[in-house]
Design a protein around this motif. Structure first.
Motif, mmCIF file in Angstrom:
data_model
loop_
_atom_site.group_PDB
_atom_site.id
_atom_site.type_symbol
_atom_site.label_atom_id
_atom_site.label_comp_id
_atom_site.label_asym_id
_atom_site.label_seq_id
_atom_site.Cartn_x
_atom_site.Cartn_y
_atom_site.Cartn_z
ATOM 1 N N VAL A 1 -52.797 -24.202 -74.545
ATOM 2 C CA VAL A 1 -51.446 -24.653 -74.191
ATOM 3 C C VAL A 1 -51.478 -25.423 -72.868
ATOM 4 N N GLU A 2 -52.227 -24.865 -71.905
ATOM 5 C CA GLU A 2 -52.359 -25.530 -70.605
ATOM 6 C C GLU A 2 -53.107 -26.862 -70.745
ATOM 7 N N GLN A 3 -54.108 -26.899 -71.645
ATOM 8 C CA GLN A 3 -54.872 -28.126 -71.862
ATOM 9 C C GLN A 3 -53.936 -29.247 -72.340
ATOM 10 N N ILE A 4 -53.060 -28.918 -73.286
ATOM 11 C CA ILE A 4 -52.101 -29.900 -73.800
ATOM 12 C C ILE A 4 -51.157 -30.341 -72.676
ATOM 13 N N ALA A 5 -50.706 -29.371 -71.865
ATOM 14 C CA ALA A 5 -49.793 -29.703 -70.761
ATOM 15 C C ALA A 5 -50.462 -30.663 -69.773
ATOM 16 N N LEU B 254 -62.189 -49.553 -69.049
ATOM 17 C CA LEU B 254 -62.953 -48.855 -70.089
ATOM 18 C C LEU B 254 -62.530 -47.390 -70.178
ATOM 19 N N LEU B 255 -62.385 -46.739 -69.025
ATOM 20 C CA LEU B 255 -61.973 -45.332 -69.010
ATOM 21 C C LEU B 255 -60.659 -45.137 -69.760
ATOM 22 N N VAL B 256 -59.686 -45.971 -69.449
ATOM 23 C CA VAL B 256 -58.353 -45.833 -70.064
ATOM 24 C C VAL B 256 -58.452 -46.015 -71.591
ATOM 25 N N LYS B 257 -59.332 -46.915 -72.041
ATOM 26 C CA LYS B 257 -59.473 -47.145 -73.483
ATOM 27 C C LYS B 257 -60.125 -45.960 -74.206
ATOM 28 N N THR B 258 -60.928 -45.157 -73.491
ATOM 29 C CA THR B 258 -61.519 -43.957 -74.119
ATOM 30 C C THR B 258 -60.490 -42.837 -74.207
ATOM 31 N N LEU B 259 -59.429 -42.952 -73.402
ATOM 32 C CA LEU B 259 -58.441 -41.882 -73.320
ATOM 33 C C LEU B 259 -57.148 -42.224 -74.060
ATOM 34 N N ALA B 260 -57.200 -43.150 -75.015
ATOM 35 C CA ALA B 260 -56.022 -43.423 -75.848
ATOM 36 C C ALA B 260 -55.656 -42.138 -76.591
ATOM 37 N N LEU B 261 -54.383 -41.763 -76.553
ATOM 38 C CA LEU B 261 -53.948 -40.517 -77.202
ATOM 39 C C LEU B 261 -54.171 -40.584 -78.711
ATOM 40 N N ASP B 262 -53.739 -41.666 -79.336
ATOM 41 C CA ASP B 262 -53.883 -41.844 -80.784
ATOM 42 C C ASP B 262 -55.347 -42.179 -81.099
ATOM 43 N N PRO B 263 -56.024 -41.287 -81.845
ATOM 44 C CA PRO B 263 -57.454 -41.523 -82.122
ATOM 45 C C PRO B 263 -57.710 -42.867 -82.809
ATOM 46 N N LYS B 264 -56.724 -43.378 -83.551
ATOM 47 C CA LYS B 264 -56.888 -44.678 -84.227
ATOM 48 C C LYS B 264 -56.940 -45.823 -83.222
ATOM 49 N N ILE C 265 -52.074 -38.018 -68.655
ATOM 50 C CA ILE C 265 -52.335 -39.192 -69.493
ATOM 51 C C ILE C 265 -51.034 -39.703 -70.119
ATOM 52 N N GLY C 266 -50.215 -38.785 -70.584
ATOM 53 C CA GLY C 266 -48.928 -39.144 -71.177
ATOM 54 C C GLY C 266 -48.638 -38.226 -72.349
ATOM 55 N N THR C 267 -47.371 -38.077 -72.678
ATOM 56 C CA THR C 267 -46.984 -37.182 -73.780
ATOM 57 C C THR C 267 -47.159 -37.889 -75.125
ATOM 58 N N PRO C 268 -47.917 -37.308 -76.047
ATOM 59 C CA PRO C 268 -48.027 -37.887 -77.389
ATOM 60 C C PRO C 268 -46.678 -37.805 -78.122
ATOM 61 N N VAL D 114 -45.401 -30.024 -77.417
ATOM 62 C CA VAL D 114 -45.592 -30.643 -76.101
ATOM 63 C C VAL D 114 -44.478 -30.161 -75.172
ATOM 64 N N PRO D 115 -44.742 -30.203 -73.853
ATOM 65 C CA PRO D 115 -43.696 -29.808 -72.905
ATOM 66 C C PRO D 115 -42.441 -30.670 -73.119
ATOM 67 N N SER D 116 -41.267 -30.082 -72.875
ATOM 68 C CA SER D 116 -40.003 -30.780 -73.178
ATOM 69 C C SER D 116 -39.807 -32.028 -72.314
ATOM 70 N N GLU D 117 -40.337 -31.985 -71.101
ATOM 71 C CA GLU D 117 -40.211 -33.167 -70.238
ATOM 72 C C GLU D 117 -41.280 -34.192 -70.618
ATOM 73 N N VAL D 118 -40.849 -35.305 -71.200
ATOM 74 C CA VAL D 118 -41.783 -36.318 -71.700
ATOM 75 C C VAL D 118 -42.273 -37.232 -70.568
ATOM 76 N N THR D 119 -43.607 -37.369 -70.446
ATOM 77 C CA THR D 119 -44.198 -38.293 -69.467
ATOM 78 C C THR D 119 -44.642 -39.551 -70.211
ATOM 79 N N PRO D 120 -44.194 -40.747 -69.771
ATOM 80 C CA PRO D 120 -44.681 -41.976 -70.409
ATOM 81 C C PRO D 120 -46.186 -42.128 -70.180
ATOM 82 N N VAL D 121 -46.883 -42.796 -71.105
ATOM 83 C CA VAL D 121 -48.330 -43.006 -70.962
ATOM 84 C C VAL D 121 -48.588 -43.866 -69.719
#
Ligand code: ADP
Length: 313
Positions: free
Chosen positions: A217-221, A273-283, A227-230, A246-253
């Motif tokens: 749960v903490e990992q998702i938070a 490059l770092l930011v591109k490896t951390l895209a929330l959507d695996p696609k 990074i941003g709320t999926p 996800v936590p109720s308070e939404v953080t933009p990516v």
């Protein structure tokens, strides 16, 4: 039996969750050192080989011959029916040891670029051969005598050649686990390894784990905050995953600029490059092949030559 006689077992090098590792050498050449990994028998699998062991074996055999993947020389079973893997001996510890030894080990952008290059080529080779590693983290990146970094510990690795197969979601050490696994996705791809590669990249820069959650749960938070709320907007379909919360308070990516303060040591191309490896959507996450084509590798500073890389003192 014949394979076993080719090696002499020496002192214990270390103990892992499902194996003891010993130093060894070839009977015919005492100067050729090896690591003998003796997989602990699991009581419930007395009749056959433990699935972990079989997986490690199968994948290491398929991935033979890449400079950044630990080499498997031989396999034999001992009298207690334990499975013994004869592996390349990697005496210089692992990346985690270097990252953590802040007082004695200094390294810079060229060193990070060299280590990341070796890791990315290893992951590219796994994926090219339809193998997911699924447990990429600094302590599974072992260092050879010549400075080469080698991806090890294929105990969790599995093939993804059978796309219809449902896979278990409880893989990958929590801190390096991607959001799709935390949300319970059962059809996943090489993108899971890329997220872990991104976490290693971040950790190499800041020299501490980037998202060290104490629970899932903490990992998702932490992911949502840093990074941003999926959401359906940035990741179509995410709300349908079985464990999505996800936590109720939404953080933009966060954009690239937000990372520059903390991760700017690798330059603006490195952060890109770092930011591109951390895209929330695996696609939308970058692939290993695309990573290798990124401009960062050709930007100054050049990757450090492996013989000049920092090593443990
Ligand atoms: P874990 O289960 O903790 O991931 P392993 O079972 O792979 O680790 O290995 C346990 C320990 O043995 C490692 O922490 C390391 O110190 C040592 N070790 C493993 N493989 C090698 C190797 N190829 N060469 C040298 N030491 C190794």
């Amino acid at each position: 039996e014949l394979e076993k006689r080719k090696y002499v077992k020496g002192r214990k090098l270390g103990e892992g969750t499902y194996a003891n590792v010993y130093l060894g050498h070839s009977r015919s050449d005492p100067t050729s050192l090896v690591a003998i990994k003796k997989i602990k028998v699991q009581a419930q699998y007395n009749d056959g080989l433990a699935p972990d062991a079989v997986r490690e074996l199968k994948h290491l055999q398929e991935l033979r011959g890449h400079p950044n993947i630990i080499q498997l020389y031989s396999v034999f079973s001992s009298k207690d029916q334990n499975l013994n893997l004869v592996l390349e001996y990697l005496p210089l510890g692992d990346l985690e040891m270097l990252i953590k030894d802040v007082d004695r080990v200094r390294y810079g952008a060229g060193d990070i670029k060299a280590w990341m290059g070796m890791l990315t080529r290893a992951v590219w080779f796994c994926h090219e051969n339809y193998v997911l590693h699924r447990d990429i983290k600094p302590n599974n990146l072992l260092i050879a005598a010549d400075g080469e970094v080698k991806l090890a510990d294929f105990g969790l690795a599995r093939g993804f050649s059978d796309p219809g197969w449902r896979m278990t979601a409880t893989v990958i050490t929590r801190w390096y686990r991607p959001p799709e696994l935390l949300f319970g996705a059962r059809h996943y791809s090489g993108a899971v390894d890329i997220w872990s590669v991104g976490m290693v990249f971040a950790e190499l820069i800041i020299r501490t784990a980037y998202l060290p959650g104490n629970t899932e749960v903490e990992q998702i938070a932490l992911i949502c905050k840093q990074i941003g709320t999926p959401t359906e907007d940035n990741w179509p379909g995410v709300t349908q995953l079985s464990q999505y919360t996800v936590p109720s308070e939404v953080t933009p990516v966060w954009g690239k600029e937000a990372y520059m303060g903390r991760f700017g040591a690798v330059g603006s191309e490195g952060v890109d490059l770092l930011v591109k490896t951390l895209a929330l959507d695996p696609k939308k996450r970058i692939t290993a092949r695309e990573m290798l084509e990124h401009r960062w590798w050709r930007t100054e500073p050049k990757p450090t030559r492996k013989e000049d890389l920092p090593r443990k003192s």
